[in-house]
Design an enzyme around this catalytic site. Sequence first.
Site, mmCIF file in Angstrom:
data_model
loop_
_atom_site.group_PDB
_atom_site.id
_atom_site.type_symbol
_atom_site.label_atom_id
_atom_site.label_comp_id
_atom_site.label_asym_id
_atom_site.label_seq_id
_atom_site.Cartn_x
_atom_site.Cartn_y
_atom_site.Cartn_z
ATOM 1 N N GLU A 67 0.817 -1.219 0.000
ATOM 2 C CA GLU A 67 0.000 0.000 0.000
ATOM 3 C C GLU A 67 0.849 1.267 0.000
ATOM 4 O OE1 GLU A 67 -0.525 -2.631 1.858
ATOM 5 O OE2 GLU A 67 -2.587 -3.303 1.530
ATOM 6 N N PHE A 129 -11.580 -8.177 13.601
ATOM 7 C CA PHE A 129 -10.486 -8.582 12.737
ATOM 8 C C PHE A 129 -10.139 -7.456 11.752
ATOM 9 C CE2 PHE A 129 -8.965 -10.660 8.790
ATOM 10 C CZ PHE A 129 -7.727 -11.060 9.284
ATOM 11 N N GLN A 130 -8.892 -7.075 11.726
ATOM 12 C CA GLN A 130 -8.381 -5.999 10.863
ATOM 13 C C GLN A 130 -9.066 -4.659 11.073
ATOM 14 O OE1 GLN A 130 -8.154 -7.578 6.818
ATOM 15 N NE2 GLN A 130 -6.114 -8.349 7.275
ATOM 16 N N LYS A 179 -17.865 -1.789 5.652
ATOM 17 C CA LYS A 179 -18.237 -2.805 4.671
ATOM 18 C C LYS A 179 -19.748 -2.789 4.406
ATOM 19 C CE LYS A 179 -16.783 -7.479 3.533
ATOM 20 N NZ LYS A 179 -16.064 -8.674 4.013
ATOM 21 N N MET A 493 24.038 9.802 2.297
ATOM 22 C CA MET A 493 23.811 11.080 2.962
ATOM 23 C C MET A 493 24.117 10.993 4.461
ATOM 24 S SD MET A 493 23.238 14.139 2.489
ATOM 25 C CE MET A 493 22.242 14.830 1.183
#
Lengths: 578, 201
Positions: A67, A129-130, A179, A493
């Site tokens: 993502e 869940f999630q 959902k 760097m």
Amino acid sequence: MELTQELVIEPQKKETVNVSGSVALLEALIAEGTETIFGYPGGAIMPIYDALYDYNDRLNHILVRHEQGGIHAGQGYARSSGKVGVVFATSGPGATNLITGLADAQIDSTPLVCITGQVFAHLLGTDAFQETDVINITTPVTKWNYQVTDANEIPEVIAKAFYIAKSGRPGPVLIDITKNAQIQKFDFEGYVKCNHIRSYRPKPIVRHTYIEQAAALINNAKKPFILFGQGVLLGSAEQEFKTFVEKSGIPAAWTILGAGAIPTDHPLNVGMLGMHGNYGPNVLTNECDVLIAIGMRFDDRVTGRLDKYARQAQVIHLDIDPAEIDKNVKSTVPVWGDCKETLPLLTKLVEAKQHTEWLALFNDYTRKEVEAVIHKELNPESGEMTMGEVINQLNEITKGEAIIVTDVGQHQMVACRYAKLNNTRSNITSGGLGTMGFALPAAIGAKFGAQDKTVVAIIGDGGVQMTIQELGTIMQSGVDVKIIILNNRFLGMVRQWQELFNERRYSFVDIQSPDFVAVAAAYRIAGKRIDEREQLIPALTEMLNNKGSFLLEVMVTKENNVFPMVPQGCSVSEIRLK
Amino acid sequence: MSEQLTDKQEYNITVYTENQIGLLNRIAIIFTRRKINIDSLNTSPSEIESIHRFNIVITESEDVVRKLCRQIEKQVEVLKVYYHTNADVIWQELALYKVSTDIIAEKVSVERLLRENGARAVVIRKDYTVFETTGHREETDQLIKILQPFGLIEFVRSARVAIIKDSEGFNSKLREFERLEPGEDVYENEYLNKGEKVFTM
Ligand SMILES: Cc1ncc(C[n+]2csc(CCOP(=O)(O)OP(=O)(O)O)c2C)c(N)n1
């Protein structure tokens, strides 16, 4: 399903179509002109992905590999096209993987609409869940966010999301959709775009007295100096800006995000500001009498030590975001407004001039910088290649027409310092957040946003390993991105800082890499690795002529430093040439 | 540094907002990320339906307060932000004091002290009495001191509410807002709490 025609109904007709929240969302995206979506599916966003199956012909969905890659691609798309980037992710881990990109887009004012799935509304707050509290996690890194729990809200909320993301000072918006709202059927009355929100003032009112005061200051100035930032690009004010610069004859220097607003070799373009910017613009900031800041925010990487920054100058600050004015540097004349509107007003009132002597001073400093730094960097005597000469040769071949996407580190500073940019929106980099891993996915997005342009990503051997999985996205989507890895076998760097400020105590900056060309090959991407100067031009040519993506690994000097440099805690006039 | 410290004083920040879930958090973050302590925070519906009013008190220099207010006003759902010194506002805090009724009944002097402090009884029960007073911090503090020896059982004080001394305030502007653009309906989530009956997949 061929719904688009029926669904975009004239509001007065009040006809309705019974659809799911997911279909309403996709119709809304189409109505907003979305063509490409970067995303990754999962349980809580499955109804939207299910609906997407029928929209294959109208919405181009790019399956990323992470993502974070998705949102950086969305950013690259937005930055190269000037449109809103759209990103999909599922709940929980999908949504939290967006955070770095949101923070990056927020600080760099990039317009994004991110859609995350969320657990069923009745499960909210139950550690389902999630489930994560995406709204609260993303609040500090979004311009606006909203949780949809009822499909009826979708058309209006999406319209607001696009309006907020792209208007005023742009930024990322996140819409979290439960959902049930994705599944729920409702009577869709047709999509109406949003162009007004009661409590939201995207542009401050232009005050003409300030324009007049600013013009008077400019007209009386002996050593006026323009600093320009991304505001010029975001306001699509490149033409207005050029007219202003050319009429007033004032030397102008850019912040890293302002690069490309006028061509690099414009005679009044005197270079880059900031920590690794050019010598003249930094030193002369502390000598000018009037400082005209346009669409930039006096970031600390630009100002160095604030109490020793341009104390002698009267400051005119043009910005669309009132909160930026006086935030870091106190202005004598604040010019609130969109620079597309304010610049022409100012141009009308300023006298046509040429500041020949003053400009010559910048050129003197340029000469000193060329002698001390640039010549050696671009024409090295040792056998090893430098980052600068790679960029220089790239300029020769692309003639300044390519979009250059950079990651974060030494190569970023070198690329931004030396890249030749003839066009606007051709420099894409992570400015405010300095996000390693940005360039590879952002380059993918940039190519989708500007398909007729050559897109070249310049990445360090460290940064590329942060999002290297997006080679998979390149493989699958067939997008044409040219990737140059400038491999110095160090986290360069950080090593530079350790060398200069920590007595060469090289603590965990020695990084090993895989065989990048073999990795690319495993993803069916052509590639080549070179370590000798004679190979450089042929390899760059081969890369640019290659049909499709190409990964070019260039072995460069291990311990090279980027100069000039304004060390942390120093004033801009204390910039070091070595 | 010392110069900056002496610059600091109490500021009353007034924020007019849409009635929107999560906005309190968005506003609070603006203070927390700068490590600024909120001395007092009150939020309530305003005189106009759908518009909320926050009263926030912080001790800071004017420069910091001005910047904070601009950041707050930048939030999409914020209509307007003002800031004022204590001299520019009329402000009050409400305090409740719970004491034993027996003691109060016995010691008449307490009653007199209460009267002198502008307190009034809200509830009188067999076991305890609740008094209420409004005023500035010192005034409500004073009564704590007085009641403490008589066995103060419980004490609570509200956040500050403040009204701007100057001008006609924001009312007419708000009415105009409301007339031109009525507030949006807040969606109640009818599906919450219905559980599995509504959604199965
Ligand atoms: C996500 C992230 N982690 C850490 C850093 C700190 N950081 C800045 S530059 C840099 C080194 C980059 O090394 P490399 O990608 O090899 O590029 P080079 O500097 O050698 O060109 C690091 C670690 C960062 N900017 N972003």
